[in-house]
Scaffold this active site. Sequence first.
Site, PDB file in Angstrom:
ATOM      1  N   HIS A  77       0.804  -1.073  -0.134  1.00  0.00           N
ATOM      2  CA  HIS A  77      -0.026   0.047  -0.040  1.00  0.00           C
ATOM      3  C   HIS A  77       0.902   1.089  -0.032  1.00  0.00           C
ATOM      4  O   HIS A  77       0.648   2.252   0.686  1.00  0.00           O
ATOM      5  CB  HIS A  77      -0.894   0.002   1.299  1.00  0.00           C
ATOM      6  CG  HIS A  77      -2.056  -1.122   1.035  1.00  0.00           C
ATOM      7  ND1 HIS A  77      -2.586  -1.458   0.101  1.00  0.00           N
ATOM      8  CD2 HIS A  77      -2.827  -1.892   2.117  1.00  0.00           C
ATOM      9  CE1 HIS A  77      -3.233  -2.522   0.112  1.00  0.00           C
ATOM     10  NE2 HIS A  77      -3.305  -2.638   1.352  1.00  0.00           N
ATOM     11  N   GLU A 135     -11.346  -4.273  -3.400  1.00  0.00           N
ATOM     12  CA  GLU A 135     -10.518  -3.278  -3.924  1.00  0.00           C
ATOM     13  C   GLU A 135     -10.077  -3.335  -5.332  1.00  0.00           C
ATOM     14  O   GLU A 135      -9.534  -4.357  -5.773  1.00  0.00           O
ATOM     15  CB  GLU A 135      -9.027  -3.128  -3.017  1.00  0.00           C
ATOM     16  CG  GLU A 135      -9.608  -3.342  -1.425  1.00  0.00           C
ATOM     17  CD  GLU A 135      -8.200  -4.012  -0.656  1.00  0.00           C
ATOM     18  OE1 GLU A 135      -7.072  -3.259  -1.104  1.00  0.00           O
ATOM     19  OE2 GLU A 135      -8.217  -4.992  -0.207  1.00  0.00           O
ATOM     20  N   HIS A 195     -10.087   1.458   0.247  1.00  0.00           N
ATOM     21  CA  HIS A 195      -9.706   0.064   1.094  1.00  0.00           C
ATOM     22  C   HIS A 195     -10.983  -0.059   2.122  1.00  0.00           C
ATOM     23  O   HIS A 195     -10.766  -0.296   3.393  1.00  0.00           O
ATOM     24  CB  HIS A 195      -8.353   0.106   1.970  1.00  0.00           C
ATOM     25  CG  HIS A 195      -7.760  -1.281   2.212  1.00  0.00           C
ATOM     26  ND1 HIS A 195      -8.512  -2.313   3.263  1.00  0.00           N
ATOM     27  CD2 HIS A 195      -6.671  -1.782   1.974  1.00  0.00           C
ATOM     28  CE1 HIS A 195      -8.002  -2.996   3.285  1.00  0.00           C
ATOM     29  NE2 HIS A 195      -6.611  -2.922   2.530  1.00  0.00           N
TER      30      HIS A 195
END
Length: 345
Positions: free
Chosen positions: A106, A312, A176
């Site tokens: 991420h 996602e 997310h």
Amino acid sequence: MSITTSRFGTTKDGAEVTQYTITNKQGVSVSALDYGAVIVSLMTPDKNGKLSDIVLGFDDVAGYEVNGCFFGAFIGRHGNRIGQARFTLNGVTYQLEKNDGENNLHGGTPGYHQVMYQASTTDNSVTFSRLSPDMEQGYPGNLEIAMTYTLTDENELKIEYETKSDKDTLCNLTNHSYFNLKGHDGGSITDHKVWIKANGFTGTSDDLIPDGSIVDVTGTPMDFRTEKAISQDIEADYQPLILAGGYDHNYVLDKPEGKMEKVAEVSEDTSGRRMEVYTDLPGMQLYSGNFIEKEDGKGGVQYTKRTGLCLETQFFPNSVNVPSFTSCVLKAGETFRSTTVYKFI
């Protein structure tokens, strides 16, 4: 349709955080912060018309300043995993933060969900914008970011991304949010039924890094082409599920590249809620909240393993290191645009 603002609190650095709430004519609403562009609330009706908040999150800024599970988070500059936390672009190798074992997850520090944004509004949207400077998180290029949440009277939450860089860089953005269609305080999501338009998923090494293979879902617990409850196969004796502790896999969406299509649906019988997912991106991570431990969430609720579900939309994880995958490289001077829609029925 209306949009209101309210004070949400102050960061540890003294920045004032504002909450933006968009409400449509059905009373459906979404609330997001100019801190991290995080979604903090999503109110939708059940089969009896009762509104409940269906996303996991926190009541204060302090919770979002930690947010190890990425509740409601805007993720960038590269969502999901990059193997060995490095990539080579135009002959230059870039080393990223190793924040997931030997890999990058991420984007790195600072996370895009933990910085302040400029906000602008219309009657049914809020746009969060920011310049991510050259080499922030280890990525090249000054990246201009504009990310817009729009709520329609058809109960669609549209998430639109627009970026531009002055150098070639990576751009793989996602949201997310963790959904629980019974309500954020509804407990386990394993009773949720899921349909995904995908014939395969990206195979991985033992540390969940895609290795370039596409695994056919036929005859496996990964097959969601016919709607089924998450609980049906999540505990199956199947190595990809064992490695990830449940579902945490990138699905190869069965649609033309770049075309906007419905790619997933989630439903829950007791509430009667149903959510559809549309995207123009090639992949989608199904995550069943396997790594949520004891998180003190909104209203004194404690979130635990599998109390939220993520869908996602994304470019494939580690695509920069796998030539056969659709590239997430954004060329200097070009504009990247993408849209994902969550529709509530």
